[in-house]
Design a protein around this motif. Structure first.
Motif, short mmCIF file in Angstrom:
data_model
loop_
_atom_site.label_atom_id
_atom_site.label_comp_id
_atom_site.label_asym_id
_atom_site.label_seq_id
_atom_site.Cartn_x
_atom_site.Cartn_y
_atom_site.Cartn_z
N GLN A 83 47.27 59.03 34.22
CA GLN A 83 48.38 59.87 33.75
C GLN A 83 49.61 59.55 34.58
N GLY A 84 50.76 60.02 34.11
CA GLY A 84 52.00 59.83 34.85
C GLY A 84 52.33 58.35 35.00
N GLU A 85 52.62 57.96 36.24
CA GLU A 85 53.01 56.58 36.52
C GLU A 85 51.81 55.67 36.78
N LEU A 86 50.62 56.21 36.80
CA LEU A 86 49.43 55.40 37.05
C LEU A 86 49.01 54.68 35.77
N GLN A 87 48.70 53.40 35.91
CA GLN A 87 48.27 52.60 34.77
C GLN A 87 47.01 51.83 35.14
N ASN A 114 52.64 61.36 41.41
CA ASN A 114 52.37 61.34 39.98
C ASN A 114 51.43 60.19 39.61
N GLN A 115 50.56 59.81 40.57
CA GLN A 115 49.57 58.76 40.33
C GLN A 115 48.18 59.37 40.46
N ASP A 168 52.20 70.07 32.64
CA ASP A 168 51.51 69.14 31.74
C ASP A 168 50.92 69.85 30.53
N PRO A 201 48.53 49.82 41.97
CA PRO A 201 49.73 50.61 41.68
C PRO A 201 50.88 50.21 42.61
#
Length: 424
Positions: free
Chosen positions: A180-184, A146-147, A86, A372
């Motif tokens: 970050q990554g796939e976490l929203q 990746n969450q 990263d 998620p």
């Protein structure tokens, strides 16, 4: 550990002596910067210098900590870390004032410390307790998929220990979480979804700890509990304050845990930890409770391993962890394994919880983040997993097979795995 190192050195010649020195180097965890008799700073922690996780890739970390030769009342410590994947710098700094004079470091018993902390690092809500140190070893954030979040916080806390076994901590913290990554962080309003770039919280809290009996072996940079069979109790309450110092969520969170070591004659020992956690108010999912949100305990009970970090969402949760370590058991009956002082390891872990309607974005979406992908509620049975393996390898490692008993039909569920980990 020292007895095992000496046994290795005596029975295995030069190679054994080298292994013993290597184990001692890793377990000591800190090395003096300069002359060990006069140095004012130590370098460490050795165990966290190289790590790997899917978010940062290879992560290198280095830290320093002052000792009493700089000042017997005032201490500083911190670390800097860099992830090559990263390409971000992380760091933590602490300034500690001890109201009692210390022989070497600020963690000596009994603590009476005022501490200022600032940290900017990775944080996985389902992988770590909000107040746990960011010190996971070897492969960290391994279940986050990746969450995770980048979290920075500033905190002031006061911790005091008493010789009667009571301890308390008061704290105030202001935090900022960036997905970050796939976490929203997708906040839902009726038919409209509005992504948040960050979640900000301000909280105050208190933790009480009581041990019926306490005794420690005070070492250079750590203390080893000597009284392990005495039950230890933790009670904490955290209050999130809305509209104060940028806090966006008002909430109450209560936790209680009890731990006990049972000596089973010559066969071995059984360590048990039971926990209850509850969030009383409506909160977005990063502030809910998860099976691996456990705080630091004296006795070792492993993290849940086969569940994903955010797989089970709840605002009320119960967990049980039990670990048996053999002594004069099966491996002690065989000459080679007895000589190497290997020990059996059998563990069982279970968690169960519920999610109230107010924290379910499908039923009460106003203001909540959508869960998620891969998050589930508990059904009628707890999540359960167990392990069998060997520990005390070179006084440092354990090898075990972990098996998942329930919720095996979840998409992408990890059903079983062999793992190597550090036992300290």
């Amino acid at each position: 550990v020292r007895a095992i190192q000496d046994s290795i050195a005596v029975n295995s010649g030069a190679f054994g002596a080298f292994l013993a020195r290597a184990v001692r180097f890793v377990t000591n965890d800190w090395i003096p910067l300069g002359n060990p008799e006069t140095n004012r700073f130590d370098f460490g922690r050795i165990q966290t210098i190289p790590t790997y996780n899917p978010i940062e890739g290879i992560r290198l970390r280095a830290g320093i900590a002052s000792n009493s030769r700089l000042n017997p009342h005032f201490f500083v410590r911190g670390y800097a870390a860099y992830g090559f994947k990263d390409q971000r710098l992380k760091y933590r700094g602490e300034a500690i004032y001890s109201f009692t004079e210390k022989a070497y470091h600020e963690e000596e018993f009994p603590k009476n410390n005022l501490r200022l902390v600032y940290e900017n690092d990775l944080y996985s809500p389902g992988e770590m307790h909000p107040y746990a140190l960011n010190d996971l070893l070897l492969i960290t954030y391994r279940r986050s998929l990746n969450q995770a979040t980048y979290r920075n916080f500033a905190e002031v806390n006061y911790e005091k220990e008493y010789k009667n076994g009571l301890a308390h901590m008061l704290r105030m913290r202001r935090s900022r979480f960036v997905p970050q990554g796939e976490l929203q962080f997708d906040r839902q309003y009726d038919d409209m979804i509005m992504p948040d770039d960050a979640l900000r919280t301000t909280d105050v809290g208190m933790q009480l700890r009581y041990s019926v009996r306490e005794a420690y072996d005070q070492q250079k940079r750590k203390r080893i509990p000597l009284e392990m069979t005495s039950p230890v109790f933790f009670l904490s309450h955290t209050i999130g304050v809305k509209d104060f110092m940028g806090g966006e969520v008002g909430y109450h969170r209560t936790e209680f845990s009890a731990q006990k070591r049972f000596l089973l004659g010559h066969a071995g020992r059984l360590d048990a930890v039971g926990e209850v956690m509850k969030v009383w108010d409506k909160v977005p999912f990063p502030l809910l409770v998860y099976p691996n949100q456990r705080y630091r305990y004296q006795i070792e009970n492993n993290f849940f391993f086969l569940n994903r970090a955010l797989e089970f969402v709840a605002d009320e949760q119960y967990t049980l962890r039990m670990t048996f370590v053999g002594d004069d058991f099966l491996l002690a009956k065989m000459s080679l394994t007895d000589q190497l002082q290997l020990k059996e390891l059998i563990s069982f872990r279970a968690s169960y919880g519920r999610l109230s309607d107010k924290n379910n974005p499908a039923l009460s979406p106003e203001g909540l983040y959508r869960f998620p992908a891969g998050s589930h509620q508990y059904d009628a049975v707890p999540y359960m997993e167990g392990t069998i393996g060997i520990t005390n390898i070179l006084g440092l490692l354990r090898v075990e097979y972990v098996h998942r008993f329930t919720y095996r039909d979840h998409p992408g569920a990890l059903l079983g795995a062999f793992r190597v980990d550090v036992t300290l």
